[in-house]
Design an enzyme around this catalytic site. Structure first.
Site, PDB file in Angstrom:
ATOM      1  N   PRO A 133       0.839  -1.212   0.000  1.00 54.85           N
ATOM      2  CG  PRO A 133      -0.703  -1.550   1.694  1.00 54.85           C
ATOM      3  CD  PRO A 133       0.590  -2.060   1.161  1.00 54.85           C
ATOM      4  CD  GLU A 134       3.075   2.780  -4.317  1.00 60.49           C
ATOM      5  OE1 GLU A 134       3.218   3.927  -4.761  1.00 60.49           O
ATOM      6  OE2 GLU A 134       3.284   1.763  -5.010  1.00 60.49           O
TER       7      GLU A 134
END
Ligand SMILES: [Zn+2]
Length: 275
Positions: free
Chosen positions: A2-3
């Site tokens: 996840p960014e």
């Protein structure tokens, strides 16, 4: 992993459910994912506290609780935070369950078990090295064009490595660096200090546009990422280069090529992003 857009989507999805909720129980199923705190201490400190605010810094989620306690969560590769309005049995990859009042549960689910959870007080948080090392938020007021130009001017590493490093700008990972560099027409191998002033400006805009669109899309789901309600993101439909090595560039038809930078697979178009 996840960014920024995925973590922000999780934060925004959880916030309306969690604000004002009281923590009534902590079940630690995988103690090795706690950092600098034991399961017993985590429970003792958090039970009875109320969640007052949910924040994000880079890829970190910060749960601000009463008594100036902050639960810090980094999802790493496969971490998920899933909210259930009623109790739900733990699954095989459930690592931690926070029980809440009014009755609800927040499950931390993590297949690869690389995610990390820690608890800090506000003084510890303000001196916490992982956050001190982060650059400004790319969608916040501190990430100005002038700041970005000055930061790149003295760095000879490939621009992709600089963007992944979190120190110049926080929150970007492999997906959005590749996409932003494609959008800007900049080769990921190009030394940061070799970018022209115009290119830096185009890249600065491309980073902000790419992330803004991805946040609006609820992030990108390739494999594991789900929002707090268990729903996929949709930015994957817009991907131009990430995960498309060997396929044709949607812009010019050239074959997209791959390389490794900072240990990460990197994809770009040799025609649209000349070195
Ligand atoms: Zn192309």
């Amino acid at each position: 992993m996840p960014e920024l857009p995925e973590v922000e989507t999780i934060r925004a999805g959880l916030e309306p459910h969690l604000l004002g909720q009281k923590i009534t129980g902590i079940t630690v199923l995988r103690p090795s994912q706690l950092r600098d705190i034991s399961p017993e201490e985590l429970s003792t400190q958090l039970i009875g506290k109320t969640i007052n605010r949910l924040s994000r810094r880079g890829k970190y989620l910060l749960f601000y609780c009463s008594s100036e306690l902050i639960l810090v969560v980094h999802l790493r590769m496969t971490g998920q935070l899933l909210y259930y309005s009623a109790g739900k049995p733990a699954m095989v990859h459930t690592r931690l369950i926070i029980s809440l009042e009014p009755p609800a549960e927040l499950h931390f689910h993590d297949v690869r078990a690389l995610g990390q959870i820690t608890l800090l007080n506000s003084k510890q948080l303000s001196n916490w090295r992982p956050l001190l090392l982060l650059g400004p938020e790319p969608l916040g007021p501190d990430f100005t064009l002038e700041y970005f130009q000055q930061s790149l001017a003295c760095r000879r590493a490939p621009i992709k490595n600089i963007l992944l490093g979190q120190r110049i700008v926080a929150g970007l990972g492999n997906i959005y660096t590749d996409e932003a560099l494609f959008k800007a027409g900049i080769n990921p191998l190009r030394p940061a200090n070799m970018l022209s002033e115009a290119q830096v400006q185009i890249l600065w805009t491309a980073i902000r546009q790419t992330l803004t669109t991805a946040v609006a899309d609820g992030g990108t789901t390739i494999r594991d990422y789900l929002n707090s309600s268990g729903i996929s993101g949709s930015f994957q439909r817009r991907l131009q280069v990430y995960g498309r090595k060997g396929q044709k560039c949607r812009h010019c038809g050239s074959e997209l090529v791959g390389c490794r930078l900072a240990g990460r697979s990197t994809v770009y178009c040799p025609h649209c992003q000349p070195l």
